[in-house]
Enzyme design. Structure first.
Site, PDB file in Angstrom:
ATOM      1  N   HIS A   1     -21.480  -8.922 -37.060  1.00 35.09           N
ATOM      2  CA  HIS A   1     -21.074  -8.153 -38.217  1.00 35.09           C
ATOM      3  C   HIS A   1     -19.353  -8.253 -37.839  1.00 35.09           C
ATOM      4  O   HIS A   1     -18.737  -7.615 -38.873  1.00 35.09           O
ATOM      5  CB  HIS A   1     -21.228  -6.371 -37.471  1.00 35.09           C
TER       6      HIS A   1
ATOM      7  N   ASP B   1     -27.587  -9.741 -34.087  1.00 35.48           N
ATOM      8  CA  ASP B   1     -26.074  -9.599 -34.395  1.00 35.48           C
ATOM      9  C   ASP B   1     -25.101 -10.661 -33.771  1.00 35.48           C
ATOM     10  O   ASP B   1     -24.104 -10.078 -32.896  1.00 35.48           O
ATOM     11  CB  ASP B   1     -25.560  -8.154 -33.926  1.00 35.48           C
TER      12      ASP B   1
ATOM     13  N   SER C   1     -16.012  -5.842 -30.293  1.00 34.13           N
ATOM     14  CA  SER C   1     -17.366  -6.590 -30.793  1.00 34.13           C
ATOM     15  C   SER C   1     -17.048  -8.180 -30.621  1.00 34.13           C
ATOM     16  O   SER C   1     -16.320  -8.778 -30.900  1.00 34.13           O
ATOM     17  CB  SER C   1     -17.268  -6.540 -32.302  1.00 34.13           C
TER      18      SER C   1
END
Length: 505
Positions: A133, A163, A237
Site C-alpha cells: 500500500h 501487503d 509502513s
C-alpha cells in the site's frame, strides 16, 4: 471499540505549527526500581542497522475534483497563528478557503501527489522490501537512503494479500543490508525495535515488546500478525521490526488507533510469512500459491454437534470449485478438513495459510472427517492465481423446470418450492437448486442464524433436498432419531454456500 484499524497512510507534509505555552506540574522522581527501562544495547543495534532502513517516496498524477466551498474560516482574535493553522487544515483536504470562492467552476486539472513510507534493504545488490500500500498506484518510486541519497526504484513485484512489495535500486556504492530471523521463535514479552519514517521524520527508532502473536485482524486470508507496543505511526509502513540481534522479525503494516496515532497496538507481517512471498516476487514478479479449490467456514460447537465431531476443530468445506483440485480428489461439501500435508488444522484460518505455503503441483494428503469417520484424500495442488482467473469466467446457466409452489412452515421458516417467479423476485442464480426461504419467524431460533428471504436450502443432514415436502419429512426423521439440531447447507441468491446448524426444539 479499541479504535480504527489503520494502514500506515503516507504523510504528504506536516501542517503549520502553532506555538502553545504549557504550564507543567513538576512531580518528584520515582524510585529507581519503579522506573521503566528497556534492555541494554538498543543504541548499538540501532547504529548497526540504521543504514539499511530507507524512506520510500512515491508520486502519482491524480485528477483534482471541484468541491463545494466550505464556510468562511473563523478569525481568532489576537492569534493569527491559529487562524493560519485552521486555514491549512481545510486546504490540505482539497477544500478551498475564502480566497478561492470564485474558482469552483474551473475544469478538473491533473495534479502531482507525493507521499512517503518506509522500507529496508535485504540484499546489498539493491533489493528493498516495503508494503504494497506504500507504492500502490505510484507512477514513480524513489528510495531515500539514510544519508539522504535519492535513487529511482524499479518495482519487481507486489502482493495485495500480504501487503508486501519488492523494489530494485542501483547504487554506485555498497549498501548496508539486514537479514531475516525466524519469527516463529519470538516469545511474548520479547523486546523488539521499530525503525522507520513516521510523519516524514526519517530514521526514527522506537522500542517495545511483542504483546501477541498469530493475531487475526481480518485484513486478509493469511492474517497471523505480530502485535507490538513499539510506537509506530503514519509513515512507518513497510519499515522493519528488529529483534535484539539486529535481525528482521517483522514488517510493520497496520495499527489500531482512534486518531491515526500510536496507542501501543501495532501489527507486523511475520518474517516467516514474508520470506516466501518476497522470494517469489523477486524470482517471478508475482506470487505462486497453492490452491485447493474449496470454500470453507468455521466449525462452531453447534456445527460440530451436528457433524458428530468432538471437540470442534478443523475447516468445514461449504463448497467445491468444479474446476478445482479438491473435486477430482473426492473432497465433498460437509467434509471437515482436520489435517493438511501433515499439518494439524485446528481452526478455519489455519487451512488457507497451509495451502498457500505448499508448492504448486505437490500431491498432498488431506485428512477429512465425513459423517463421523476420518478419511484420507490425495490432492494434486493447483495454483491459486489460476483458480482466481477461472472463477472470474461467467458460468453457463442451466435451465430449471418450473415446479408447483408449495409453502411449508417449520422451525420458524416459511419455505417454498423453487419456481421461475421466485428466481426472478429474489434474483436467484439458475445454478442454485433447493427450497426457497420466504420468511423467518423473529421469535424462532432461525432468526439468529443470519438467514434471509431469498436464501435457498440446498441440503439437510448432508443430503440434497428438492422441495418443501421433502424438507419436512427429513426434519421429522431427524427428530425421530433423537437429533437435537439439523445441519443445513444454505445458498445465497448468487450461489455462495454456507452451513447452518438449526435447533430442532
Amino acid at each position: 471499540m479499541l479504535g480504527t484499524l489503520v494502514r500506515f497512510t503516507r504523510q504528504v507534509r506536516r501542517p503549520a505549527m502553532a506555538i502553545i505555552t504549557v504550564t507543567a506540574l513538576v512531580l518528584p522522581a520515582l524510585p529507581t526500581p519503579l522506573m521503566a527501562r528497556g534492555p541494554d544495547g538498543i543504541a548499538d543495534i540501532a547504529e548497526k542497522v540504521i543504514d539499511a532502513v530507507v524512506n520510500i517516496s512515491t508520486s502519482q498524477n491524480v485528477t483534482a475534483r471541484n468541491r463545494p466551498t466550505p464556510p468562511n474560516l473563523p478569525n481568532i482574535p489576537n492569534d493569527p497563528q491559529l487562524d493560519d493553522l485552521f486555514r491549512d487544515f481545510f486546504n490540505r483536504r482539497g477544500q478551498q478557503g475564502e480566497n478561492n470562492q470564485n474558482r469552483n467552476n474551473q475544469q478538473q486539472q491533473p495534479r502531482r501527489v507525493n507521499s512517503l513510507g518506509s522500507g529496508f534493504i535485504i540484499d546489498a545488490g539493491g533489493i528493498v522490501v516495503t508494503n504494497n500500500h506504500v507504492i500502490a498506484d505510484a507512477d514513480e518510486i524513489t528510495v531515500i537512503l539514510n544519508d539522504g541519497t535519492r535513487i529511482k526504484a524499479e518495482l519487481l513485484g507486489k502482493d495485495q494479500k500480504t501487503d508486501l512489495a519488492v523494489l530494485k535500486i542501483k547504487s554506485e556504492r555498497p549498501l548496508t543490508a539486514v537479514k531475516f530471523a525466524d519469527s516463529d521463535k519470538l516469545r511474548l514479552g520479547e523486546w523488539v525495535i521499530a525503525i522507520g519514517n513516521p510523519f516524514s521524520l526519517g530514521g526514527s527508532v522506537t522500542a517495545g515488546i511483542v504483546s501477541a502473536r498469530n493475531r487475526d485482524i481480518n485484513s486478509g486470508p493469511y492474517d497471523n500478525y505480530i502485535q507490538t507496543d513499539a510506537a509506530i505511526n503514519r509513515g512507518n509502513s513497510g519499515g522493519p521490526l528488529f529483534n535484539l540481534d539486529g535481525d528482521v522479525v517483522g514488517i510493520n503494516t497496520a495499527i489500531i488507533s482512534p486518531s491515526g496515532g500510536s496507542i501501543g497496538i501495532g501489527f507486523a507481517v511475520p518474517a516467516k510469512t514474508a520470506i516466501a512471498v518476497i522470494d517469489q516476487l523477486q524470482n517471478f514478479g508475482e506470487t505462486r500459491r497453492g490452491w485447493l479449490g474449496v470454500r470453507i467456514q468455521q466449525v462452531t460447537d453447534e456445527l460440530a454437534e451436528s457433524l458428530g465431531i468432538k471437540p470442534a476443530r478443523g475447516a468445514l468445506v461449504a463448497g467445491i470449485d468444479d474446476k478445482g483440485p479438491a473435486k477430482p480428489a473426492g473432497i465433498e461439501p460437509g467434509d471437515v478438513i482436520v489435517t493438511f500435508d501433515g499439518k494439524e488444522i485446528k481452526e478455519m484460518r489455519d487451512l488457507p495459510r497451509a495451502v498457500a505455503d505448499t508448492p504448486v503441483g505437490k500431491d498432498v494428503p488431506v485428512i477429512v472427517i465425513r459423517k463421523g469417520k476420518e478419511e484420507t484424500r490425495i490432492v494434486k495442488l493447483g495454483r491459486l492465481e489460476d483458480g482466481e482467473k477461472a472463477q472470474q469466467a461467467a458460468l453457463t446457466p442451466n435451465a430449471t423446470p418450473d415446479t408447483k409452489p408449495v409453502v411449508k412452515k417449520t422451525l420458524g421458516l416459511e419455505l417454498s418450492n423453487m419456481s421461475d417467479e421466485l428466481r426472478t423476485k429474489y434474483k436467484i442464480k439458475d445454478t442454485v437448486k433447493g427450497v426457497v426461504i420466504l420468511g423467518i419467524d423473529a421469535n424462532s431460533p432461525a432468526s439468529d442464524k443470519r438467514l434471509n428471504a431469498g436464501d435457498t436450502i440446498v441440503e439437510i443432514a448432508q443430503e440434497a433436498v428438492a422441495n418443501a415436502d421433502e424438507f419436512q419429512s427429513k426434519i421429522d426423521k431427524l427428530k425421530t432419531d433423537g437429533r437435537r439440531s439439523a445441519l443445513l447447507l444454505v445458498a445465497s441468491a448468487d450461489g455462495e454456500l454456507r452451513f447452518v446448524a438449526l435447533a430442532l426444539q
